[in-house]
Design a protein around this motif. Structure first.
Motif, PDB file in Angstrom:
ATOM      1  N   GLU A 209     -25.989 -32.418  12.597  1.00  0.00           N
ATOM      2  CA  GLU A 209     -26.083 -33.032  13.926  1.00  0.00           C
ATOM      3  C   GLU A 209     -25.097 -32.407  14.895  1.00  0.00           C
ATOM      4  N   TRP A 210     -23.883 -32.114  14.420  1.00  0.00           N
ATOM      5  CA  TRP A 210     -22.885 -31.481  15.281  1.00  0.00           C
ATOM      6  C   TRP A 210     -23.385 -30.141  15.820  1.00  0.00           C
ATOM      7  N   MET A 211     -24.043 -29.386  14.940  1.00  0.00           N
ATOM      8  CA  MET A 211     -24.522 -28.072  15.372  1.00  0.00           C
ATOM      9  C   MET A 211     -25.691 -28.202  16.335  1.00  0.00           C
ATOM     10  N   ILE A 212     -26.548 -29.188  16.098  1.00  0.00           N
ATOM     11  CA  ILE A 212     -27.658 -29.433  17.037  1.00  0.00           C
ATOM     12  C   ILE A 212     -27.107 -29.794  18.411  1.00  0.00           C
ATOM     13  N   ASP A 213     -26.084 -30.651  18.453  1.00  0.00           N
ATOM     14  CA  ASP A 213     -25.469 -31.044  19.721  1.00  0.00           C
ATOM     15  C   ASP A 213     -24.788 -29.865  20.416  1.00  0.00           C
ATOM     16  N   THR A 214     -24.431 -28.858  19.643  1.00  0.00           N
ATOM     17  CA  THR A 214     -23.756 -27.678  20.197  1.00  0.00           C
ATOM     18  C   THR A 214     -24.729 -26.695  20.840  1.00  0.00           C
ATOM     19  N   MET A 215     -25.980 -26.694  20.396  1.00  0.00           N
ATOM     20  CA  MET A 215     -26.919 -25.667  20.830  1.00  0.00           C
ATOM     21  C   MET A 215     -27.139 -25.578  22.349  1.00  0.00           C
ATOM     22  N   PRO A 216     -27.104 -26.679  23.119  1.00  0.00           N
ATOM     23  CA  PRO A 216     -27.247 -26.536  24.576  1.00  0.00           C
ATOM     24  C   PRO A 216     -26.166 -25.662  25.214  1.00  0.00           C
ATOM     25  N   TYR A 217     -25.047 -25.464  24.514  1.00  0.00           N
ATOM     26  CA  TYR A 217     -23.951 -24.664  25.055  1.00  0.00           C
ATOM     27  C   TYR A 217     -23.989 -23.218  24.550  1.00  0.00           C
ATOM     28  N   LEU A 218     -25.039 -22.866  23.832  1.00  0.00           N
ATOM     29  CA  LEU A 218     -25.164 -21.515  23.275  1.00  0.00           C
ATOM     30  C   LEU A 218     -26.479 -20.902  23.741  1.00  0.00           C
ATOM     31  N   ASP A 219     -26.390 -20.013  24.712  1.00  0.00           N
ATOM     32  CA  ASP A 219     -27.600 -19.482  25.346  1.00  0.00           C
ATOM     33  C   ASP A 219     -28.324 -18.438  24.506  1.00  0.00           C
ATOM     34  N   ASN A 220     -27.597 -17.640  23.787  1.00  0.00           N
ATOM     35  CA  ASN A 220     -28.225 -16.511  23.092  1.00  0.00           C
ATOM     36  C   ASN A 220     -28.218 -16.697  21.577  1.00  0.00           C
ATOM     37  N   PHE A 221     -28.375 -17.956  21.143  1.00  0.00           N
ATOM     38  CA  PHE A 221     -28.333 -18.264  19.719  1.00  0.00           C
ATOM     39  C   PHE A 221     -29.522 -19.136  19.335  1.00  0.00           C
ATOM     40  N   VAL A 222     -29.911 -19.048  18.072  1.00  0.00           N
ATOM     41  CA  VAL A 222     -30.911 -19.946  17.507  1.00  0.00           C
ATOM     42  C   VAL A 222     -30.352 -20.476  16.192  1.00  0.00           C
ATOM     43  N   PHE A 223     -30.612 -21.745  15.913  1.00  0.00           N
ATOM     44  CA  PHE A 223     -30.066 -22.418  14.739  1.00  0.00           C
ATOM     45  C   PHE A 223     -31.185 -22.682  13.743  1.00  0.00           C
ATOM     46  N   TYR A 224     -31.087 -22.071  12.559  1.00  0.00           N
ATOM     47  CA  TYR A 224     -32.066 -22.269  11.496  1.00  0.00           C
ATOM     48  C   TYR A 224     -31.521 -23.256  10.473  1.00  0.00           C
ATOM     49  N   THR A 240     -36.491 -32.802  18.955  1.00  0.00           N
ATOM     50  CA  THR A 240     -37.605 -32.967  19.898  1.00  0.00           C
ATOM     51  C   THR A 240     -37.166 -33.720  21.150  1.00  0.00           C
ATOM     52  N   LYS A 241     -36.442 -34.811  20.974  1.00  0.00           N
ATOM     53  CA  LYS A 241     -35.980 -35.606  22.112  1.00  0.00           C
ATOM     54  C   LYS A 241     -35.020 -34.824  23.003  1.00  0.00           C
ATOM     55  N   ALA A 242     -34.248 -33.914  22.405  1.00  0.00           N
ATOM     56  CA  ALA A 242     -33.283 -33.121  23.170  1.00  0.00           C
ATOM     57  C   ALA A 242     -33.907 -31.854  23.755  1.00  0.00           C
ATOM     58  N   HIS A 243     -35.218 -31.667  23.523  1.00  0.00           N
ATOM     59  CA  HIS A 243     -35.943 -30.490  24.029  1.00  0.00           C
ATOM     60  C   HIS A 243     -35.293 -29.187  23.539  1.00  0.00           C
ATOM     61  N   LEU A 244     -34.981 -29.173  22.253  1.00  0.00           N
ATOM     62  CA  LEU A 244     -34.320 -28.010  21.650  1.00  0.00           C
ATOM     63  C   LEU A 244     -35.186 -27.313  20.605  1.00  0.00           C
ATOM     64  N   SER A 245     -36.488 -27.569  20.633  1.00  0.00           N
ATOM     65  CA  SER A 245     -37.365 -27.033  19.591  1.00  0.00           C
ATOM     66  C   SER A 245     -37.408 -25.513  19.580  1.00  0.00           C
ATOM     67  N   ASP A 246     -37.073 -24.877  20.708  1.00  0.00           N
ATOM     68  CA  ASP A 246     -37.044 -23.418  20.743  1.00  0.00           C
ATOM     69  C   ASP A 246     -35.711 -22.858  20.253  1.00  0.00           C
ATOM     70  N   LYS A 247     -34.725 -23.733  20.059  1.00  0.00           N
ATOM     71  CA  LYS A 247     -33.386 -23.277  19.655  1.00  0.00           C
ATOM     72  C   LYS A 247     -32.989 -23.758  18.267  1.00  0.00           C
ATOM     73  N   VAL A 248     -33.705 -24.758  17.747  1.00  0.00           N
ATOM     74  CA  VAL A 248     -33.415 -25.288  16.411  1.00  0.00           C
ATOM     75  C   VAL A 248     -34.699 -25.225  15.590  1.00  0.00           C
ATOM     76  N   ILE A 249     -34.686 -24.460  14.514  1.00  0.00           N
ATOM     77  CA  ILE A 249     -35.881 -24.196  13.705  1.00  0.00           C
ATOM     78  C   ILE A 249     -35.687 -24.782  12.309  1.00  0.00           C
ATOM     79  N   PHE A 250     -36.654 -25.560  11.860  1.00  0.00           N
ATOM     80  CA  PHE A 250     -36.642 -26.122  10.505  1.00  0.00           C
ATOM     81  C   PHE A 250     -37.625 -25.324   9.640  1.00  0.00           C
ATOM     82  N   THR A 251     -37.173 -24.823   8.513  1.00  0.00           N
ATOM     83  CA  THR A 251     -38.059 -24.071   7.613  1.00  0.00           C
ATOM     84  C   THR A 251     -38.600 -24.927   6.484  1.00  0.00           C
ATOM     85  N   GLY A 252     -37.961 -26.074   6.213  1.00  0.00           N
ATOM     86  CA  GLY A 252     -38.314 -26.831   5.025  1.00  0.00           C
ATOM     87  C   GLY A 252     -37.661 -26.237   3.793  1.00  0.00           C
ATOM     88  N   GLN A 253     -38.080 -26.733   2.643  1.00  0.00           N
ATOM     89  CA  GLN A 253     -37.497 -26.294   1.372  1.00  0.00           C
ATOM     90  C   GLN A 253     -37.948 -24.878   1.030  1.00  0.00           C
TER      91      GLN A 253
END
Length: 369
Positions: A209-224, A240-253
């Motif tokens: 969660e901390w890293m997800i909250d950080t992503m709005p402050y990182l323009d040239n990064f993506v979080f997997y 989804t609620k934070a509109h970060l789907s282009d910056k936070v990617i879930f791959t699953g197991q």
């Protein structure tokens, strides 16, 4: 010698147990691994025998009770010479089967089970697991665990001399560079951006969660986020609620056989554990060593065992401040600094499973007299 190894997971992502089973098999043991089957469990192929039990319950104490009852009766009639129990949640079945059949029992503690985040604030549940450990641990003779801090904890509590077998990957056969995956070869499509990676169980207290909250402050990064767990649905909704789907990617197991392809593409690996109990505070997660193996700089919580590795080899940054803007500033600094290849080379030379196996084999030898 025949060894029956048991865990409560579905075997797909458990690197430690796979390494243990493979090492034992390579040293003349006949190995069988028992776990459980989940509705979403993927097929597995191993060089040793595997069995997965299909259960009625998937969570809560009903699951653990059913699993241990089923496992106990299985072990009572299993043609084996040694029982190898992984973690306290498999211990009841293994202990009583070993006593009744007068077979040696080896125990591997992956964590301080009653201090796990899912348990530590649930007083009655914690009491159940603590009672099990209070009864069985003083009677154990052949044990090992993942780090010095957990070994010291159980020595203080039960005078139990646990050996230490850290959860480190095998040494890489080929040179690390230029073997790092190119952008076109990687399963990660970051579109030219820097990749921040979390791999492992998506559970409480992992700092995701901390890293997800950080992503709005990182323009040239993506979080997997590579993994699955109890918090996955909640985190997806948060993204989804934070509109970060282009910056936070879930791959699953991802099966551990394929995991290194993701790790190798990362620019920064995170291990921002929250202090939800001694199990996390004393932990030394295998993702730390996976990052090291692929020369990925590590951003981690400043916990004792993690501190020793990061500072000894100078391969990352430790933090105690988890404010999103502060984390963002550290991530940017790490991205500019890049990799210290000589530090990673030294770490990879010394930190390998091959250096851990003599301890494991000695524990097994002592168990059989």
């Amino acid at each position: 010698m025949r060894v029956t190894v048991s865990v409560t997971n579905d075997l797909v992502t458990d690197q430690r147990v796979h390494k243990v089973c493979t090492t034992l098999m390579q040293n003349g043991y006949e190995v069988k691994l028992i776990g459980r089957e989940l509705p979403q469990s993927k097929p597995i192929e191993r060089s040793y025998l595997t069995e997965r039990m299909s259960l009625l319950f998937y969570r809560t104490l009903f699951f653990y009770a059913e699993f241990n009852i089923r496992l106990f009766f299985y072990l009572l009639f299993d043609k084996t010479d040694i029982f190898l129990s992984n973690d306290t949640d498999t211990l009841l079945a293994n202990y009583f089967a070993s006593v009744i059949r007068r077979k040696p029992l080896v125990f591997d503690a992956h964590e301080i089970f009653p201090e796990a985040p899912e348990i530590t604030d649930r007083k009655w549940v914690k009491k159940v697991w603590t009672t099990i450990e209070d009864y069985i641990f003083p009677r154990l003779k052949n044990t090992y665990t993942v780090c010095d801090s957990i070994s010291a904890y159980y020595f203080r509590k039960y005078n139990l001399n646990m050996q230490v077998v850290r959860n480190i990957p095998l040494k890489k056969v080929k040179p690390l560079h230029p073997a790092r995956l190119s952008l076109t070869d990687s399963p990660i499509d970051a579109k030219g951006k820097k990749v921040i990676l979390y791999q492992g169980a998506v559970n409480r207290g992992r700092g995701i969660e901390w890293m997800i909250d950080t992503m709005p402050y990182l323009d040239n990064f993506v979080f997997y986020i590579v993994g699955d767990g109890d918090k996955l649905k909640e985190l997806k909704e948060k993204v989804t609620k934070a509109h970060l789907s282009d910056k936070v990617i879930f791959t699953g197991q991802i099966p551990f056989e394929n995991l290194s392809a993701y790790t190798a593409r990362a620019d920064i690996g995170i291990n921002l554990l929250e202090n939800w109990g001694l199990s996390y505070y004393y932990s030394l997660p295998n993702r730390i060593f996976d990052y090291i193996r692929e020369e990925v700089p590590i951003l981690a919580s400043d916990f004792p065992e993690i501190h020793k590795i990061i500072t000894q080899y100078n391969i990352g940054i430790l933090i105690n401040n988890f404010d999103p803007q502060y984390i963002a500033s550290i991530v940017k600094r790490m991205a500019l600094r890049g990799r210290n290849r000589s530090s990673f080379a030294a770490a990879n030379e010394e930190l390998c499973w091959e250096n851990e196996t003599p301890v494991l084999l000695n524990v097994m030898k002592d168990a059989t007299g």
